[in-house]
Design a protein around this motif. Structure first.
Motif, PDB file in Angstrom:
ATOM      1  N   LEU A   1      -9.274   1.492  -0.642  1.00  0.00           N
ATOM      2  CA  LEU A   1      -9.410   1.153   0.781  1.00  0.00           C
ATOM      3  C   LEU A   1      -8.895   2.275   1.686  1.00  0.00           C
ATOM      4  CD1 LEU A   1      -8.402  -2.625   0.729  1.00  0.00           C
ATOM      5  CD2 LEU A   1     -10.660  -1.699   1.284  1.00  0.00           C
ATOM      6  N   GLN A   2      -7.952   3.065   1.175  1.00  0.00           N
ATOM      7  CA  GLN A   2      -7.425   4.189   1.954  1.00  0.00           C
ATOM      8  C   GLN A   2      -8.285   5.442   1.787  1.00  0.00           C
ATOM      9  OE1 GLN A   2      -4.979   3.901   4.127  1.00  0.00           O
ATOM     10  NE2 GLN A   2      -4.703   1.749   3.589  1.00  0.00           N
ATOM     11  N   GLY A   3      -9.408   5.338   1.072  1.00  0.00           N
ATOM     12  CA  GLY A   3     -10.266   6.496   0.867  1.00  0.00           C
ATOM     13  C   GLY A   3      -9.966   7.274  -0.391  1.00  0.00           C
TER      14      GLY A   3
ATOM     15  N   HIS B   1       3.732   7.349  -7.103  1.00  0.00           N
ATOM     16  CA  HIS B   1       2.388   6.781  -6.926  1.00  0.00           C
ATOM     17  C   HIS B   1       1.399   7.411  -7.905  1.00  0.00           C
ATOM     18  CE1 HIS B   1      -1.219   5.747  -4.270  1.00  0.00           C
ATOM     19  NE2 HIS B   1      -0.620   4.602  -4.455  1.00  0.00           N
TER      20      HIS B   1
ATOM     21  N   PRO C   1      -7.204   8.847  -1.586  1.00  0.00           N
ATOM     22  CA  PRO C   1      -6.641  10.191  -1.397  1.00  0.00           C
ATOM     23  C   PRO C   1      -5.999  10.775  -2.653  1.00  0.00           C
ATOM     24  CG  PRO C   1      -5.247   8.520  -0.367  1.00  0.00           C
ATOM     25  CD  PRO C   1      -6.511   7.842  -0.762  1.00  0.00           C
TER      26      PRO C   1
ATOM     27  N   ARG D   1       0.921   3.808   2.163  1.00  0.00           N
ATOM     28  CA  ARG D   1       1.467   4.162   3.472  1.00  0.00           C
ATOM     29  C   ARG D   1       2.606   3.247   3.893  1.00  0.00           C
ATOM     30  NH1 ARG D   1      -4.212   5.256   6.794  1.00  0.00           N
ATOM     31  NH2 ARG D   1      -4.890   7.058   5.567  1.00  0.00           N
TER      32      ARG D   1
ATOM     33  N   ASN E   1      -5.931  -1.004  -2.988  1.00  0.00           N
ATOM     34  CA  ASN E   1      -5.311  -0.344  -1.833  1.00  0.00           C
ATOM     35  C   ASN E   1      -5.654   1.142  -1.798  1.00  0.00           C
ATOM     36  OD1 ASN E   1      -3.915  -2.365  -0.392  1.00  0.00           O
ATOM     37  ND2 ASN E   1      -2.269  -2.412  -1.909  1.00  0.00           N
ATOM     38  N   GLU E   2      -5.640   1.779  -2.955  1.00  0.00           N
ATOM     39  CA  GLU E   2      -5.965   3.206  -3.020  1.00  0.00           C
ATOM     40  C   GLU E   2      -7.401   3.452  -2.565  1.00  0.00           C
ATOM     41  OE1 GLU E   2      -5.858   7.397  -4.153  1.00  0.00           O
ATOM     42  OE2 GLU E   2      -4.389   5.935  -3.430  1.00  0.00           O
TER      43      GLU E   2
ATOM     44  N   GLY F   1       0.821  -1.195   0.000  1.00  0.00           N
ATOM     45  CA  GLY F   1       0.000   0.000   0.000  1.00  0.00           C
ATOM     46  C   GLY F   1       0.862   1.255   0.000  1.00  0.00           C
TER      47      GLY F   1
END
Length: 204
Positions: A113-115, A59, A117, A30, A110-111, A28
């Motif tokens: 799931l992280q909202g 990214h 951003p 982060r 993953n992007e 991910g």
């Protein structure tokens, strides 16, 4: 005006993006670090930073390419074509993307799931506009009695969920099927059968 990149610079840039795809899809955004990306790319961190000023820049470069990969199969759905043929073609292309671009699929997951951003503007812009356009096509086919009436946007959600499962949960899929199976060939047969039956018209 920036100078065009040399062949070596272009190769190094592609090497970095390929390494970053491995790292981001595994950890991910982060969890990924520039040191990890540089190590996988086989380059020093200062060398990596010559091509990309930050982890965010790498990214974003990957995500911008990814969005085109994601949108192209839906763009190809032809309003003038046979509805079942067009929808099954879309399903087939989505299975092929899961097979051929599993790292990209996990990067996208993953992007989200992280909202989202780094992709929210693209999702709410280009993707939303395209989905609106194609759900109108699906609705028109349904209204004309060419395919079974279903909520068109949820039909797309279902296609995304099923086809992307094979990339995002590849380890689980292969463990459940066991050796000697081709998950994507079997998935294509099953998913096409599923949606063909779902969309078939049933007359009393």
């Amino acid at each position: 005006m920036s100078r065009p990149r040399t062949r070596i610079q272009q190769k190094n840039s592609e090497t970095i993006l390929d390494a970053a795809l491995d790292v981001f899809s595994a950890h991910g955004f982060r969890g990924a670090t520039l040191d990890q990306i540089a190590e996988v790319a086989g380059l020093s961190k200062p060398n990596l930073l010559y091509y990309f000023p930050s982890k965010e820049a790498i990214h974003l470069s990957l995500l911008s390419k990814l969005l085109d990969t994601w949108l192209d199969p839906l763009r190809a759905m032809d309003p003038q074509g046979d509805p079942l043929t067009e929808i099954m073609g879309y399903v087939r292309r989505k299975i092929e993307i899961s097979r051929d671009f599993p790292r990209e699929s996990r990067l996208f997951a993953n992007e989200i799931l992280q909202g989202a951003p780094h992709m929210r503007a693209a999702i709410e812009g280009d993707l939303k506009a395209l989905v609106d356009e194609k759900t109108s096509v699906l609705q028109a086919w349904m209204d004309a009695g060419k395919i079974a009436p279903l909520p068109p946007v949820h039909l797309l959600f279902s296609i995304w969920a099923i086809t992307q499962h094979y990339a995002d949960f590849d380890v689980q899929v292969r463990a459940m099927l066991g050796p000697g199976h081709d998950p994507y060939a079997e998935a294509q047969d099953f998913v096409e059968l599923l949606f063909t039956r779902l969309l078939a018209l049933h007359h009393a």
